[in-house]
Design a protein around this motif. Structure first.
Motif, short mmCIF file in Angstrom:
data_model
loop_
_atom_site.label_atom_id
_atom_site.label_comp_id
_atom_site.label_asym_id
_atom_site.label_seq_id
_atom_site.Cartn_x
_atom_site.Cartn_y
_atom_site.Cartn_z
N LEU A 506 32.37 37.10 35.39
CA LEU A 506 32.84 38.30 36.08
C LEU A 506 32.25 39.53 35.41
CD1 LEU A 506 34.75 39.41 38.30
CD2 LEU A 506 36.52 39.56 36.54
N ARG A 511 35.57 44.10 36.45
CA ARG A 511 36.80 43.63 35.81
C ARG A 511 37.99 44.55 36.08
NH1 ARG A 511 35.82 40.05 30.44
NH2 ARG A 511 33.93 38.98 31.17
N ARG A 515 41.35 43.26 37.81
CA ARG A 515 42.65 43.38 37.15
C ARG A 515 43.62 44.17 38.04
NH1 ARG A 515 40.92 44.60 32.73
NH2 ARG A 515 41.41 42.72 31.51
N LEU A 520 43.30 38.61 37.78
CA LEU A 520 43.60 38.07 36.45
C LEU A 520 45.04 37.57 36.36
CD1 LEU A 520 41.68 40.59 34.16
CD2 LEU A 520 40.87 38.55 35.37
N GLU A 526 44.58 34.82 30.77
CA GLU A 526 43.30 35.50 30.63
C GLU A 526 42.30 34.68 29.83
OE1 GLU A 526 42.76 39.54 29.86
OE2 GLU A 526 44.49 40.24 31.03
N LEU A 529 39.20 33.18 31.67
CA LEU A 529 38.08 34.05 32.02
C LEU A 529 37.00 33.89 30.96
CD1 LEU A 529 37.26 36.29 34.08
CD2 LEU A 529 38.22 37.95 32.49
#
Length: 554
Positions: A506, A511, A515, A520, A526, A529
């Protein structure tokens, strides 16, 4: 603000071009005079209002505008917008609308909105230009035939209705003048490019009409002077009622001026490009000045700008000269100019329109692909059938839809084989196959945005019989709110069906959006990720090994 103000560089080429600028300014003034008078009458305010607009707005925009070549004044498109204003609020409301619209255009220039014209696609500009050329040519039919203009707003229908009722025996003389002027305009540049062909043709056509005693329509009696500046007095209620009209006028003034300047840039590639925000500022101040003097709203006029370029104008002195010559004509040479046959001016504009119709460029666009050809043809058709503002709106909309379609088609969802773990020599083949059977790796390419999110949702909804899904996002160049929301829905749906979702690659610029939209949060952790694929796959294998269902199957 410094970039929006006049500068010494505006006149850098003047020592070399001043003779051509003066000749071009005079030529444009001769062409602009009947247009200014006609548009003033058509708007309902009278010929004097058209003249004051051409003089005041033309001079102010020439000095303050962002184009070296633009010629500003009243235009036919603007009269269409103004007629309902006159019908509802009277002629005294038009200068108020001009001032209000001018203020809005100035604000647009200060806010930097002018740069948005750069996003208008090339096929739209060329379709608009060719369409304007066709409209200008059609508008000359009544003048070329010395026949009263038929009723209607569409130039094509007006031309057809005019042809249906023309007295051809009376049209021989004006058509002969049209043929003479057209021949001069075509032949003279080939014999001597330095001669002002338009001016010579107008003078020659007028002299022939006078010597031969031809019974043809002339410009006629001009107003004896220009009105003095004054501040319109209006109440708050009237101003509020006129705001919507001022907004429409401002949009038309900005759009027509910027496109006219862009067309002029294309006709004179050797000169500096238009500064769009400064052009808006100049046009806004020009409209305010015109309104204060009792004039109409003004825009950059494509026909006059094209004449300016073709006549040899190279600096803003040419358009300034055009305004000054018009002012001088009103006070000093009105009787002489009044003798110019309208058919002579129609011939000048016919040649100008013909030069705006660039068939090689049209063929190049049509050969470039179906999308470009469709945008070009739609813009051309809407310009001729409706009006230029709608043409640009429709053309840009069609181009945007086709561009989104192309971007969506270039995007894709691909399932990839699960690679072996780096240095994995001890895992048995059966165990490795079992692990890979319960891990799915998908790569999303291109764009994940509102035009294509449904397809991704539908494809990933078919995923089953796996324990971990790895989504590779490193090739996602575009992610909007709809795409991020779809990604959150995908993750939520997969997790609801008992799968662990890992996101790899990502991009940093995506991001914050992910978010904010909840991607997320949908992951649940998290730590799901990743920036490295090997790390993501190692994590996926650990999940599969810990899954009791997988253990029983093994």
């Amino acid at each position: 603000m410094r970039a929006l103000t006049p500068r010494h560089a505006d006149y850098r080429d003047l020592p070399r071009s001043w003779r051509g600028d003066l000749v071009a300014g005079i030529t444009v003034a001769v062409v602009a005079l009947p247009l200014a008078l006609g548009f003033g009458v058509a708007s309902g305010l009278g010929a004097a209002a058209g003249l004051v607009t051409a003089v005041v707005a033309g001079a102010v925009a020439a000095v303050l505008g962002g184009s070296h070549l633009q010629v500003s004044g009243p235009t036919g498109a603007m009269t269409v917008v103004l007629l309902p204003v006159v019908a509802r609020h009277g002629t005294e409301a038009v200068p108020v609308v001009a001032i209000m619209a001018g203020g809005l255009v100035v604000l647009a220039g200060v806010l930097g909105i002018g740069r948005l014209v750069a996003y208008i696609p090339w096929p739209v500009v060329e379709g608009f230009t060719l369409g304007i050329g066709v409209v200008i040519a059609l508008q000359q039919v009544p003048l070329a035939l010395d026949t009263p203009r038929a009723e209607g707003e569409n130039a094509g229908l007006v031309a057809l209705r005019t042809l249906a009722r023309v007295d051809w025996s009376q049209a021989v003389a004006p058509l002969a003048l049209v043929a003479l002027v057209v021949a001069v305009l075509i032949a003279l540049p080939r014999l001597h490019r330095g001669l002002p062909a338009s001016l010579v043709a107008v003078v020659l056509g007028t002299v022939v009409a006078e010597v031969a005693g031809l019974d043809v329509d002339r410009i006629g009696v001009l107003p004896s002077g220009l009105p003095a500046p004054h501040l319109p007095v209006v109440d708050l209620e009237t101003t509020s009622a006129l705001f919507s009209a001022a907004l429409a006028v401002a949009a038309l003034a900005a759009l027509e001026s910027l496109l006219s300047a862009r067309v002029a840039d294309g006709m004179a590639d050797d000169l500096g490009r238009t500064r769009p925000n400064r052009e808006l500022l100049g046009q806004g101040v020009a409209n305010i000045a015109s309104g204060l003097c009792g004039g109409l709203p003004a825009t950059g006029a494509i026909a006059r700008t094209a004449v300016n370029v073709r006549a040899g104008g190279r600096t803003r002195v040419a358009s300034l000269t055009h305004a000054l010559v018009l002012a001088a004509i009103v006070y000093a040479a009105a009787p002489l100019v009044g003798r110019i046959p309208l058919s002579v001016l129609a011939a000048v504009l016919l040649i100008t329109a013909g030069r705006m119709i660039d068939l090689p460029t049209a063929r190049a666009i049509c050969r470039s692909g179906r999308s470009g050809a469709l945008v070009f043809c739609v813009t051309l058709a809407v310009t001729v059938v409706f009006d230029l503002v709608m043409a640009v709106e429709v053309g840009v909309a069609v181009a945007a839809v086709l561009a989104l379609r192309a971007v969506a088609r270039s995007s894709g969802l691909h399932r990839e084989p699960v690679p072996d773990a780096p240095g994995d020599r001890v895992t048995a083949a059966a165990e490795r196959d079992l692990l890979h059977e319960h891990i799915a790796v998908y790569r999303i390419d291109g764009a994940l945005f509102f035009a294509d999110v449904r397809r991704f949702l539908d494809e990933l909804a078919l995923v089953s019989d796996v324990r971990v899904v790895v989504l590779r996002l490193g090739n996602v160049r575009v992610l909007d709110a709809s795409g991020a929301n779809a990604l959150a829905e995908i993750v939520t749906d997969l997790r609801r069906r008992g799968m662990v979702v890992l996101l790899k690659g990502l991009r940093p610029e995506h991001r914050h959006l992910a978010r904010s939209v909840g991607v997320l949060d949908a992951l649940g952790d998290e730590r799901h990720l990743f920036d490295d694929l090997d790390e993501a796959l190692a994590h996926a294998r650990s999940h599969v090994r810990r899954d009791p269902a997988t253990t029983r199957m093994g």
